[in-house]
Motif scaffolding. Sequence first.
Motif, PDB file in Angstrom:
ATOM      1  N   SER A  75     -49.656  26.286 -45.502  1.00  0.00           N
ATOM      2  CA  SER A  75     -50.828  25.475 -45.188  1.00  0.00           C
ATOM      3  C   SER A  75     -52.125  26.257 -45.379  1.00  0.00           C
ATOM      4  O   SER A  75     -53.102  25.723 -45.923  1.00  0.00           O
ATOM      5  N   LEU A  78     -52.747  26.524 -49.112  1.00  0.00           N
ATOM      6  CA  LEU A  78     -53.068  25.235 -49.737  1.00  0.00           C
ATOM      7  C   LEU A  78     -54.380  24.641 -49.233  1.00  0.00           C
ATOM      8  O   LEU A  78     -55.216  24.207 -50.013  1.00  0.00           O
ATOM      9  N   GLN A  79     -54.570  24.611 -47.889  1.00  0.00           N
ATOM     10  CA  GLN A  79     -55.775  23.933 -47.389  1.00  0.00           C
ATOM     11  C   GLN A  79     -56.769  24.840 -46.680  1.00  0.00           C
ATOM     12  O   GLN A  79     -57.775  24.357 -46.176  1.00  0.00           O
ATOM     13  N   ALA A 100     -55.212  24.711 -53.069  1.00  0.00           N
ATOM     14  CA  ALA A 100     -54.322  23.646 -53.564  1.00  0.00           C
ATOM     15  C   ALA A 100     -54.674  23.248 -54.994  1.00  0.00           C
ATOM     16  O   ALA A 100     -53.790  22.992 -55.808  1.00  0.00           O
ATOM     17  N   ASP A 105     -47.297  24.958 -57.260  1.00  0.00           N
ATOM     18  CA  ASP A 105     -46.346  25.214 -56.171  1.00  0.00           C
ATOM     19  C   ASP A 105     -45.680  26.573 -56.378  1.00  0.00           C
ATOM     20  O   ASP A 105     -45.466  27.336 -55.449  1.00  0.00           O
ATOM     21  N   ARG A 139     -47.396  20.305 -49.711  1.00  0.00           N
ATOM     22  CA  ARG A 139     -48.517  19.790 -50.509  1.00  0.00           C
ATOM     23  C   ARG A 139     -48.577  18.254 -50.444  1.00  0.00           C
ATOM     24  O   ARG A 139     -49.650  17.671 -50.298  1.00  0.00           O
ATOM     25  N   ASN A 140     -47.406  17.614 -50.538  1.00  0.00           N
ATOM     26  CA  ASN A 140     -47.370  16.154 -50.476  1.00  0.00           C
ATOM     27  C   ASN A 140     -47.823  15.610 -49.148  1.00  0.00           C
ATOM     28  O   ASN A 140     -48.562  14.629 -49.076  1.00  0.00           O
ATOM     29  N   LYS A 143     -51.492  15.790 -48.921  1.00  0.00           N
ATOM     30  CA  LYS A 143     -52.087  14.757 -49.768  1.00  0.00           C
ATOM     31  C   LYS A 143     -52.053  13.399 -49.076  1.00  0.00           C
ATOM     32  O   LYS A 143     -52.992  12.625 -49.140  1.00  0.00           O
TER      33      LYS A 143
END
Length: 160
Positions: A75, A78-79, A100, A105, A139-140, A143
């Motif tokens: 996390s 990615l964010q 991200a 990935d 990731r999904n 999103k």
Amino acid sequence: MNKFCKALSVVLVNALVCASFQLAAQPTSELGKQTFNTCSVCHLPTGEGVPGSFPTLRKVTLVAEQEGGKEYLMSVVLQGLSGQIKSNGATYFGYMQGFAASFTDKQVAAVLNYVLTDLAEEKLQKEDVISESDVAIVRNKIKEGHWPKSSVLRKNLAMP
Ligand code: HEC
């Protein structure tokens, strides 16, 4: 097309094929090391960070071993992460952007595995590493808006 151009285009196509093959054949640890160049600007090439400015990454094994720990690390990459944190005896009130949009990935998994198996003080066993599909799941969820902020996830973990 004259002879020279034909010969040149064959060479160019071969070069392209070779370059993409090399990229695909690159071992994951090399990819992790390469991707870590982005992180080392702040966390330093050793991952030890700068006390008060950039937290150490060398203690992350303690995080990864906890329930939800790997998800927290994915996390953060990615964010991103912001807000006050305490790490290794120092207080940080920083901001880290998420990657991200810039990393695949495979790259996210590779960079975290590089930290966990190469830079960390206590190195994680190779079989316990983060997989590309672990990253795809997180990731999904991000999103779809079903994922808490990294700072919220961090509160549930015992941090070094
Ligand atoms: C521009 C500087 C910068 C870059 C580049 C950067 N980080 Fe960070 N990182 C930070 C800061 C600042 C924090 C702490 C944020 C806070 O205080 O809330 C942080 C926090 C973290 C944490 C959480 C540590 C903890 O104790 O909870 C991890 C894990 C992390 N970064 C990994 C990475 C990885 C992996 C990369 C490369 C993909 C990276 N960072 C790139 C600045 C950066």
